[in-house]
Write a protein that holds these residues in place. Structure first.
Motif, PDB file in Angstrom:
ATOM      1  N   LEU A  12       9.759  48.263  15.051  1.00 57.68           N
ATOM      2  CA  LEU A  12       9.923  48.109  15.958  1.00 57.68           C
ATOM      3  C   LEU A  12       9.038  46.920  16.242  1.00 57.68           C
ATOM      4  O   LEU A  12       9.662  45.294  17.225  1.00 57.68           O
ATOM      5  N   LEU A  13       7.605  46.184  15.396  1.00 55.25           N
ATOM      6  CA  LEU A  13       7.186  45.174  15.533  1.00 55.25           C
ATOM      7  C   LEU A  13       7.682  43.888  15.260  1.00 55.25           C
ATOM      8  O   LEU A  13       7.597  43.137  15.821  1.00 55.25           O
ATOM      9  N   LEU A  14       8.617  44.619  13.797  1.00 56.06           N
ATOM     10  CA  LEU A  14       9.804  43.695  13.916  1.00 56.06           C
ATOM     11  C   LEU A  14      10.774  43.050  14.241  1.00 56.06           C
ATOM     12  O   LEU A  14      11.009  41.754  14.498  1.00 56.06           O
ATOM     13  N   ALA A  15      11.633  44.296  15.195  1.00 57.26           N
ATOM     14  CA  ALA A  15      12.498  43.724  16.480  1.00 57.26           C
ATOM     15  C   ALA A  15      11.009  42.946  17.178  1.00 57.26           C
ATOM     16  O   ALA A  15      12.318  41.718  17.663  1.00 57.26           O
ATOM     17  N   ALA A  16      10.335  43.331  17.942  1.00 58.16           N
ATOM     18  CA  ALA A  16       9.581  42.295  18.576  1.00 58.16           C
ATOM     19  C   ALA A  16       9.413  40.845  17.820  1.00 58.16           C
ATOM     20  O   ALA A  16       9.201  39.902  18.858  1.00 58.16           O
ATOM     21  N   PHE A  17       8.885  40.949  16.684  1.00 60.18           N
ATOM     22  CA  PHE A  17       8.630  39.086  16.002  1.00 60.18           C
ATOM     23  C   PHE A  17      10.196  38.446  15.897  1.00 60.18           C
ATOM     24  O   PHE A  17      10.509  37.443  16.395  1.00 60.18           O
ATOM     25  N   VAL A  18      11.356  39.636  16.300  1.00 62.36           N
ATOM     26  CA  VAL A  18      12.827  38.614  15.120  1.00 62.36           C
ATOM     27  C   VAL A  18      12.906  38.063  17.549  1.00 62.36           C
ATOM     28  O   VAL A  18      13.747  37.455  17.167  1.00 62.36           O
ATOM     29  N   LEU A  19      12.663  39.058  18.032  1.00 58.54           N
ATOM     30  CA  LEU A  19      13.207  38.624  18.788  1.00 58.54           C
ATOM     31  C   LEU A  19      12.433  36.894  19.384  1.00 58.54           C
ATOM     32  O   LEU A  19      12.671  36.378  20.408  1.00 58.54           O
ATOM     33  N   LEU A  20      11.223  36.598  19.651  1.00 61.82           N
ATOM     34  CA  LEU A  20      10.618  36.202  19.730  1.00 61.82           C
ATOM     35  C   LEU A  20      10.205  34.553  18.493  1.00 61.82           C
ATOM     36  O   LEU A  20      10.876  33.789  19.314  1.00 61.82           O
ATOM     37  N   ALA A  21      11.090  35.182  17.856  1.00 59.31           N
ATOM     38  CA  ALA A  21      11.354  34.115  17.172  1.00 59.31           C
ATOM     39  C   ALA A  21      12.861  33.649  17.234  1.00 59.31           C
ATOM     40  O   ALA A  21      13.298  32.553  17.439  1.00 59.31           O
ATOM     41  N   ARG A  22      13.472  34.289  17.696  1.00 54.08           N
ATOM     42  CA  ARG A  22      15.355  33.834  17.923  1.00 54.08           C
ATOM     43  C   ARG A  22      14.449  33.313  19.653  1.00 54.08           C
ATOM     44  O   ARG A  22      15.606  31.800  20.212  1.00 54.08           O
ATOM     45  N   LEU A  23      14.284  33.611  20.326  1.00 58.77           N
ATOM     46  CA  LEU A  23      13.782  33.136  21.810  1.00 58.77           C
ATOM     47  C   LEU A  23      13.139  31.900  21.173  1.00 58.77           C
ATOM     48  O   LEU A  23      13.153  30.140  22.606  1.00 58.77           O
ATOM     49  N   PHE A  24      12.193  31.205  20.213  1.00 54.11           N
ATOM     50  CA  PHE A  24      11.301  30.008  20.772  1.00 54.11           C
ATOM     51  C   PHE A  24      12.723  29.128  19.634  1.00 54.11           C
ATOM     52  O   PHE A  24      12.363  27.895  19.161  1.00 54.11           O
ATOM     53  N   SER A  25      13.675  30.005  18.951  1.00 52.78           N
ATOM     54  CA  SER A  25      14.212  28.789  17.912  1.00 52.78           C
ATOM     55  C   SER A  25      14.666  27.569  18.223  1.00 52.78           C
ATOM     56  O   SER A  25      14.524  26.521  17.621  1.00 52.78           O
ATOM     57  N   ALA A  26      14.455  28.017  19.817  1.00 50.90           N
ATOM     58  CA  ALA A  26      15.464  25.993  20.303  1.00 50.90           C
ATOM     59  C   ALA A  26      14.945  25.588  20.039  1.00 50.90           C
ATOM     60  O   ALA A  26      15.307  24.369  20.016  1.00 50.90           O
TER      61      ALA A  26
END
Length: 88
Positions: A12-26
């Motif tokens: 679940l923590l990994l999912a949160a980090f992936v979500l943050l990475a996708r949000l900031f990657s632009a």
């Protein structure tokens, strides 16, 4: 049961980090790398704290807790690296 809860928390923590990475990657192209590194470092600290609690509080030896540490840390960390390689 505790090991399964830690594995679920790690994923679940990994999912949160992936979500943050996708949000900031632009706006920040290196966000995926930073998120992966931050997750692995944070998760190692959490897994090591679990080992410490098992040794100090529960009375297990380090040799008994080491395979649990490898499992608790290894599975989510491997999933993070796989996601970084394939998805992010």
């Amino acid at each position: 049961m505790r090991t399964l809860l830690f594995l679920a928390a790690g994923l679940l923590l990994l999912a949160a980090f992936v979500l943050l990475a996708r949000l900031f990657s632009a706006n920040y192209p290196a966000a995926a790398g930073w998120a992966t590194a931050a997750f692995v470092a944070l998760w190692f600290v959490v897994a090591a704290a679990n080992l410490w609690v098992g040794v100090v509080k529960a009375g297990y030896s380090v040799t008994e807790e080491l395979p649990i540490l490898l499992l608790i840390f290894g599975l989510p960390a491997a999933a993070a690296l796989l996601l970084r390689w394939k998805v992010l």
